[in-house]
Design a protein around this motif. Structure first.
Motif, PDB file in Angstrom:
ATOM      1  N   GLY A  23      13.849  61.612  63.929  1.00  0.00           N
ATOM      2  CA  GLY A  23      14.836  60.602  64.285  1.00  0.00           C
ATOM      3  C   GLY A  23      14.607  60.176  65.721  1.00  0.00           C
ATOM      4  O   GLY A  23      13.548  60.463  66.304  1.00  0.00           O
TER       5      GLY A  23
ATOM      6  N   THR B 231      19.080  53.527  66.979  1.00  0.00           N
ATOM      7  CA  THR B 231      19.609  52.458  66.134  1.00  0.00           C
ATOM      8  C   THR B 231      20.762  52.909  65.257  1.00  0.00           C
ATOM      9  O   THR B 231      21.516  52.071  64.758  1.00  0.00           O
ATOM     10  N   ASP B 232      20.887  54.215  65.049  1.00  0.00           N
ATOM     11  CA  ASP B 232      21.947  54.685  64.162  1.00  0.00           C
ATOM     12  C   ASP B 232      23.161  55.098  64.974  1.00  0.00           C
ATOM     13  O   ASP B 232      23.153  55.053  66.197  1.00  0.00           O
ATOM     14  N   GLY B 233      24.194  55.534  64.307  1.00  0.00           N
ATOM     15  CA  GLY B 233      25.417  55.928  64.988  1.00  0.00           C
ATOM     16  C   GLY B 233      26.385  54.760  65.042  1.00  0.00           C
ATOM     17  O   GLY B 233      26.004  53.600  64.923  1.00  0.00           O
TER      18      GLY B 233
ATOM     19  N   GLY C  78      24.338  51.174  66.745  1.00  0.00           N
ATOM     20  CA  GLY C  78      24.481  50.248  65.633  1.00  0.00           C
ATOM     21  C   GLY C  78      25.711  49.374  65.700  1.00  0.00           C
ATOM     22  O   GLY C  78      25.702  48.250  65.207  1.00  0.00           O
TER      23      GLY C  78
END
Length: 313
Positions: free
Chosen positions: A10, A161-163, A168
């Motif tokens: 990740g 990019t996540d979260g 995000g």
């Protein structure tokens, strides 16, 4: 030994693996599916909960970095097996076990968080993360492994990019000049840990015996609210003032009926309803390393996101 093994690819795993490769180390990355090799990095497909296979991959490694995590809603069920496998591989190979941790283990607190706070989490995710470190620390104190944990707050920066926070939820609409929404109180001070600082701290912890046997907070800049971070990001992006709205608890409650991730956020909502501040002074004092200045973080992050969106990703 110049070989290093990184579990997970990740944002943190990728940043750490690439940093180690840039420094001339031989790097293996372990993920469930594997990937095509890249300069200095060999990708290995295996389930990291398989301690026998993980031990073989880490046989000649100087350090074993855990940057992996089970799916959010399966932490309680799957973290114990992953942690046990990591400890088994570290004990069998002699590799330093470097664990990327978070701040859930402290539970709700009303003061800036330091590493000497008790691990007094009240929710299942916080308790399981605390237990993961306590197991490794106990083995270290018994002389069976060499272990260290580096704890970070919410990731921020290129590659993240996540979260549901600055990554995000905030940056994509902000770069288009649209309003953004956030969990909790958008004016509550909050600590954000810059991803490149996390990777550097993990690499340094692996190679310096002074770091082993305890947990550290990764270098983290001054706490800034979501509203203030949004303003800085919008100023850098040139998108002008952007409205920031807190998501009402009722919205999350309804969303949780359909999304396991939103359902799980209830446990950590306290992190956004009030000040959530990290004190990284221990690392700064011991190793003379401070967080990247916020202005540099913002500039690099906006540039990375612009490139990503321009490419249609």
């Amino acid at each position: 030994m110049n070989s290093h093994v990184v579990i997970g690819f990740g944002p943190a795993g990728a940043a750490t693996a690439r940093l180690l490769a840039e420094r001339g180390h031989s790097v293996k990355v372990v993920t469930a599916s594997g990937r095509a090799p890249e300069p200095g990095i060999e990708h290995v497909a295996l389930d990291a909960r398989d301690s026998g296979r993980l031990t073989e991959v880490a046989r000649d490694a100087a350090a074993l970095y855990n940057c992996a995590s089970p799916p959010y809603h399966r932490w309680a069920a799957e973290w114990p097996a992953l942690a046990a496998s990591l400890c088994t591989a570290a004990e069998a190979t002699g590799a330093v076990l470097v664990m990327l941790g978070n701040l859930y283990g402290y539970g709700p607190v009303d003061v800036p968080m330091t590493e000497d706070l008790p691990l007094a989490a009240t929710g299942p995710k916080g308790r399981v993360r605390a237990a993961v470190w306590e197991r490794a620390r106990a083995l270290h104190e018994q002389g069976r492994v060499k272990a260290v944990e580096v704890r970070a707050s919410d990731f921020f920066g290129p590659g993240v990019t996540d979260g549901g926070h600055l990554a995000g939820r905030v940056l994509p609409p902000l770069l288009r000049g649209k309003p953004v929404s956030t969990l909790g109180d958008p004016d509550a001070p909050h600590s954000w840990t810059y991803l490149p600082d996390v990777a550097r701290a993990l690499a340094e912890a692996a190679g310096d015996e002074r770091a082993w046997g305890r947990a550290w907070h990764a270098p983290t800049g001054p706490a800034l609210s979501v509203r203030e971070m949004t303003r800085r990001l919008a100023d850098e992006a040139g998108t002008g003032p952007v409205a920031v709205r807190g998501l009402p608890p009722a919205v999350l409650a309804v969303g949780g009926l359909f999304s396991p991730l939103l359902r799980e956020l209830k446990e950590i909502r306290y992190q956004f309803d009030r000040p959530f501040v990290v004190d990284a002074g221990a690392w700064e004092t011991a190793f003379g390393v401070r967080a990247t200045p916020v202005d540099e973080q913002v500039k690099a992050t906006v540039a990375w996101w612009r490139e990503r969106l321009a490419a249609g990703r």
